[in-house]
Motif scaffolding. Structure first.
Motif, PDB file in Angstrom:
ATOM      1  N   ALA A  71      44.064  44.935  52.331  1.00 27.06           N
ATOM      2  CA  ALA A  71      45.310  44.942  51.567  1.00 27.06           C
ATOM      3  C   ALA A  71      45.760  43.537  51.196  1.00 27.06           C
ATOM      4  O   ALA A  71      46.295  43.310  50.100  1.00 27.06           O
ATOM      5  N   ASP A  72      45.547  42.573  52.089  1.00 24.89           N
ATOM      6  CA  ASP A  72      45.978  41.202  51.829  1.00 24.89           C
ATOM      7  C   ASP A  72      44.818  40.292  51.451  1.00 24.89           C
ATOM      8  O   ASP A  72      44.930  39.060  51.537  1.00 24.89           O
ATOM      9  N   SER A  73      43.712  40.877  51.042  1.00 30.18           N
ATOM     10  CA  SER A  73      42.576  40.061  50.599  1.00 30.18           C
ATOM     11  C   SER A  73      42.126  40.497  49.210  1.00 30.18           C
ATOM     12  O   SER A  73      42.543  39.919  48.205  1.00 30.18           O
ATOM     13  N   TYR A  74      41.317  41.520  49.112  1.00 29.75           N
ATOM     14  CA  TYR A  74      40.827  41.946  47.804  1.00 29.75           C
ATOM     15  C   TYR A  74      41.963  42.370  46.877  1.00 29.75           C
ATOM     16  O   TYR A  74      42.026  41.960  45.716  1.00 29.75           O
ATOM     17  N   ARG A  75      42.846  43.192  47.372  1.00 27.52           N
ATOM     18  CA  ARG A  75      43.909  43.689  46.489  1.00 27.52           C
ATOM     19  C   ARG A  75      44.887  42.574  46.118  1.00 27.52           C
ATOM     20  O   ARG A  75      45.369  42.520  44.986  1.00 27.52           O
ATOM     21  N   ARG A  76      45.142  41.698  47.048  1.00 27.81           N
ATOM     22  CA  ARG A  76      45.987  40.549  46.726  1.00 27.81           C
ATOM     23  C   ARG A  76      45.308  39.659  45.689  1.00 27.81           C
ATOM     24  O   ARG A  76      45.969  39.134  44.782  1.00 27.81           O
ATOM     25  N   ALA A  77      43.996  39.512  45.789  1.00 28.69           N
ATOM     26  CA  ALA A  77      43.257  38.692  44.826  1.00 28.69           C
ATOM     27  C   ALA A  77      43.319  39.289  43.426  1.00 28.69           C
ATOM     28  O   ALA A  77      43.401  38.559  42.431  1.00 28.69           O
ATOM     29  N   VAL A  78      43.278  40.601  43.317  1.00 35.66           N
ATOM     30  CA  VAL A  78      43.415  41.250  42.000  1.00 35.66           C
ATOM     31  C   VAL A  78      44.754  40.877  41.372  1.00 35.66           C
ATOM     32  O   VAL A  78      44.828  40.410  40.226  1.00 35.66           O
ATOM     33  N   VAL A  79      45.812  41.093  42.124  1.00 35.65           N
ATOM     34  CA  VAL A  79      47.167  40.858  41.612  1.00 35.65           C
ATOM     35  C   VAL A  79      47.369  39.398  41.214  1.00 35.65           C
ATOM     36  O   VAL A  79      47.869  39.092  40.122  1.00 35.65           O
ATOM     37  N   GLU A  80      46.961  38.478  42.091  1.00 37.47           N
ATOM     38  CA  GLU A  80      47.242  37.066  41.839  1.00 37.47           C
ATOM     39  C   GLU A  80      46.304  36.462  40.795  1.00 37.47           C
ATOM     40  O   GLU A  80      46.687  35.522  40.093  1.00 37.47           O
ATOM     41  N   SER A  81      45.093  36.987  40.665  1.00 33.75           N
ATOM     42  CA  SER A  81      44.192  36.495  39.620  1.00 33.75           C
ATOM     43  C   SER A  81      44.763  36.781  38.233  1.00 33.75           C
ATOM     44  O   SER A  81      44.768  35.908  37.354  1.00 33.75           O
ATOM     45  N   ALA A 114      40.804  45.606  34.379  1.00 31.50           N
ATOM     46  CA  ALA A 114      41.634  46.715  33.909  1.00 31.50           C
ATOM     47  C   ALA A 114      43.119  46.398  34.030  1.00 31.50           C
ATOM     48  O   ALA A 114      43.914  46.744  33.148  1.00 31.50           O
ATOM     49  N   VAL A 115      43.506  45.732  35.125  1.00 28.77           N
ATOM     50  CA  VAL A 115      44.910  45.337  35.278  1.00 28.77           C
ATOM     51  C   VAL A 115      45.288  44.323  34.208  1.00 28.77           C
ATOM     52  O   VAL A 115      46.362  44.409  33.596  1.00 28.77           O
TER      53      VAL A 115
END
Length: 288
Positions: free
Chosen positions: A18-28, A60-61
């Motif tokens: 939750a605080d690695s891959y998914r955080r990287a998606v959001v912040e990228s 996609a985001v």
């Protein structure tokens, strides 16, 4: 449910991302485009299917954020429902944007989206500078600590021991090989190369059944449980059962990824899950 082999996903099953891959998606996406989505919204994309690869999820985001700036009126739920209707994945997202905005605006959105820059930004955030140099083989676009260091291990030594004692083990993950190695080492899961599939080992990705069926053959297993944290993981087991009539496959969902609570259980059931457990640590009790 009696099985002779257990195949595990990595993200959301062995380690919490939750605080690695998914955080990287959001912040990228935010770094490149100045806007993004809340982390909680990513689950809707995962549920739509075809986003086992988080680089494509980032695309996609970004596509959604850019399309929204050009007049896309759909909220995330509507947008991802339409993606699912078109078969999921980035191709589905692109089709939704083109249908909603028309060719001219969709072409402009596509021109603003840079997959390579988004991927290198994602990797710099996720890996951090030192690992980026080791794995990517070049200089990162910026220095970062690396979200990969914020992945708590879910699998307990007791659970791992019980699974090793009772079953042949394998892994099917959407992680690149080097990143899978890091997570597996942290979780204490040592497997022969031929007993695991990573992103680098097959082109199709989940929910295509090839990796799971091939792994079942290599393990010499007749009844296989595949444990994952997304609907595509369950669909992989369902598709394997349809493709291979010589073996039985059971998709088991865990509630330690993005799917949680009764809603998560219901979604797993709709996707064809044989069972749902709170975490991978409940697996030995279920299989016994």
């Amino acid at each position: 449910m009696r099985v002779d082999a257990v195949v595990l996903d990595v993200d959301g099953v062995l380690v919490d991302v939750a605080d690695s891959y998914r955080r990287a998606v959001v912040e990228s996406v935010e770094r490149l485009h100045g806007d993004t989505l809340p982390k909680a919204d990513l689950q809707a994309f995962k549920d739509a299917g075809g986003f086992n690869n988080d680089w494509l999820l980032s695309d996609a985001v970004a596509l959604y954020v850019l399309a929204r700036e050009r007049g896309l009126a759909a909220d995330v739920a509507e947008f991802t429902d339409r993606i699912a209707e078109r078969g999921g994945g980035l191709a589905g997202a692109r089709a939704v944007v083109r249908n909603a905005l028309g060719d001219e605006a969709a072409d402009a959105v596509e021109a603003d989206r840079d997959h390579d820059r988004l991927r290198e930004t994602f990797q710099a955030l996720y890996l951090g500078g030192d690992l980026y140099r080791d794995i990517e083989g070049g200089e990162p676009p910026f220095e970062a600590r690396g979200f990969i260091h914020d992945e708590p291990v879910i699998l307990t030594p007791e659970t791992l021991g019980a699974l090793r004692d009772g079953y042949d083990l394998g892994v099917v993950t959407g992680r690149p090989r080097d990143e899978a190695d890091i997570a597996l080492e942290r979780a204490g899961v040592a497997l022969p190369e031929e007993h695991r599939f990573t992103m680098d080992d097959w082109d199709e990705g989940k929910p295509h059944p090839r990796a799971l069926v091939t792994l079942a053959e290599r393990l010499g297993a007749d009844r296989i449980a595949f444990v994952g944290d997304t609907l595509d993981d369950v669909r992989t087991a369902v598709n394997a059962a349809a493709a291979d009539d010589e073996r039985a496959y059971f998709g088991i969902g865990v509630l330690t990824g993005g799917l949680t609570g009764e809603e998560g259980r219901a979604k797993y059931a709709d996707a064809g899950a044989t069972a749902v457990v709170g975490s991978v640590n409940d697996l030995p009790g279920l299989l016994e």
